[in-house]
Design an enzyme around this catalytic site. Structure first.
Site, PDB file in Angstrom:
ATOM      1  N   GLN A  64      -4.957   3.063   3.027  1.00 47.88           N
ATOM      2  CA  GLN A  64      -4.121   2.087   3.730  1.00 47.88           C
ATOM      3  C   GLN A  64      -2.849   2.736   4.255  1.00 47.88           C
ATOM      4  OE1 GLN A  64      -4.319  -1.776   2.103  1.00 47.88           O
ATOM      5  NE2 GLN A  64      -2.326  -2.414   2.860  1.00 47.88           N
ATOM      6  N   ASP A  65      -1.853   2.927   3.395  1.00 51.70           N
ATOM      7  CA  ASP A  65      -0.655   3.651   3.808  1.00 51.70           C
ATOM      8  C   ASP A  65      -0.240   4.574   2.666  1.00 51.70           C
ATOM      9  OD1 ASP A  65       0.257   1.603   2.141  1.00 51.70           O
ATOM     10  OD2 ASP A  65       2.100   1.276   3.287  1.00 51.70           O
ATOM     11  N   PRO A  66       0.693   5.505   2.921  1.00 50.99           N
ATOM     12  CA  PRO A  66       1.013   6.504   1.897  1.00 50.99           C
ATOM     13  C   PRO A  66       1.623   5.885   0.639  1.00 50.99           C
ATOM     14  CG  PRO A  66       1.844   7.174   4.061  1.00 50.99           C
ATOM     15  CD  PRO A  66       1.408   5.748   4.187  1.00 50.99           C
TER      16      PRO A  66
END
Length: 225
Positions: A64-66
């Site tokens: 998804q995101d970091p």
């Protein structure tokens, strides 16, 4: 601008860096990095592409995101820098890996070994504010990473796409080429792993697909550091 990517990705998505949405994204990011703590370090944003060239991609694991904690994110989905505690989702990935193909659970969460073998560890959003999950989800990264998936979709050589959780599964509509394989389940997060991630055997399934496509299977064992 076109020299951001040093390998064959430049031939396929180099023109993205000239597009209006990306110029706007870049301007926004420059301001964010100047005024806030943003992960990963700006020099690591494109590591997924740097470590795994377009022609070398065998598998895509979409994140998804970091990670948004200190020193965790380094540009590869699910992976953390050496010396950083293994996050809960990755620990669940390791547990499934152990049950699926017998890998021992290592003392680190550094997944570069996978990337070096052709596993593209791609987040759909490539940056995040410290302590604020999903804080950069609407600044333009999804256009960029959707175009990465679209260009992979056009490739003749088959790819195994591993989609964990709704955010990743939404990208299935971009994978229309029947040559490719899709493996999907709920996310390995502690909130959902027991509802169908554990026991889904994504790693043995991936290697089975690769063998059937006359590709060398992935050595999934991450060694202790």
């Amino acid at each position: 601008m076109n020299n951001i990517l040093k390998n064959d990705w430049n031939n396929y998505i180099g023109n993205e860096f000239e597009k209006d949405y990306y110029l706007k994204l870049r301007k926004n990011l420059a301001q964010e990095y100047k005024t806030k703590t943003i992960y990963p370090d700006m020099y690591n944003i494109f590591n997924a592409l740097h470590y795994t060239a377009f022609d070398d991609v065998k598998v895509v694991i979409l994140g998804q995101d970091p990670y948004h904690g200190p020193n965790q994110a380094h540009g590869l989905s699910f992976s953390v820098n050496p010396g950083v505690r293994t996050p809960p989702s990755l620990l669940n990935i390791y547990k499934e890996l152990k049950d699926d193909i017998g890998c021992y659970i290592p003392n680190n969460g550094y997944l570069k070994k996978w990337a070096d073998q052709g596993v593209l560890l791609l987040n759909t959003v490539l940056t995040v504010r410290a302590g604020e999950a999903n804080s950069h989800k609407n600044i333009g990264w999804q256009i960029f990473t959707d175009n990465i998936i679209k260009v992979l979709n056009t490739r003749e050589k088959p790819i195994v796409f591993i989609l964990w959780g709704n955010n990743a599964i939404r990208k299935e509509e971009l994978i229309t080429n029947p040559k490719h394989h899709i493996i999907k389940s709920v996310h390995p997060s502690p909130l959902s792993a027991s509802r169908g991630f554990f026991g889904s055997k994504p790693f043995s399934k991936t290697n089975e697909f690769l063998k059937n496509d006359n590709e060398i299977p992935i050595d999934w064992q991450i060694e202790n550091l």
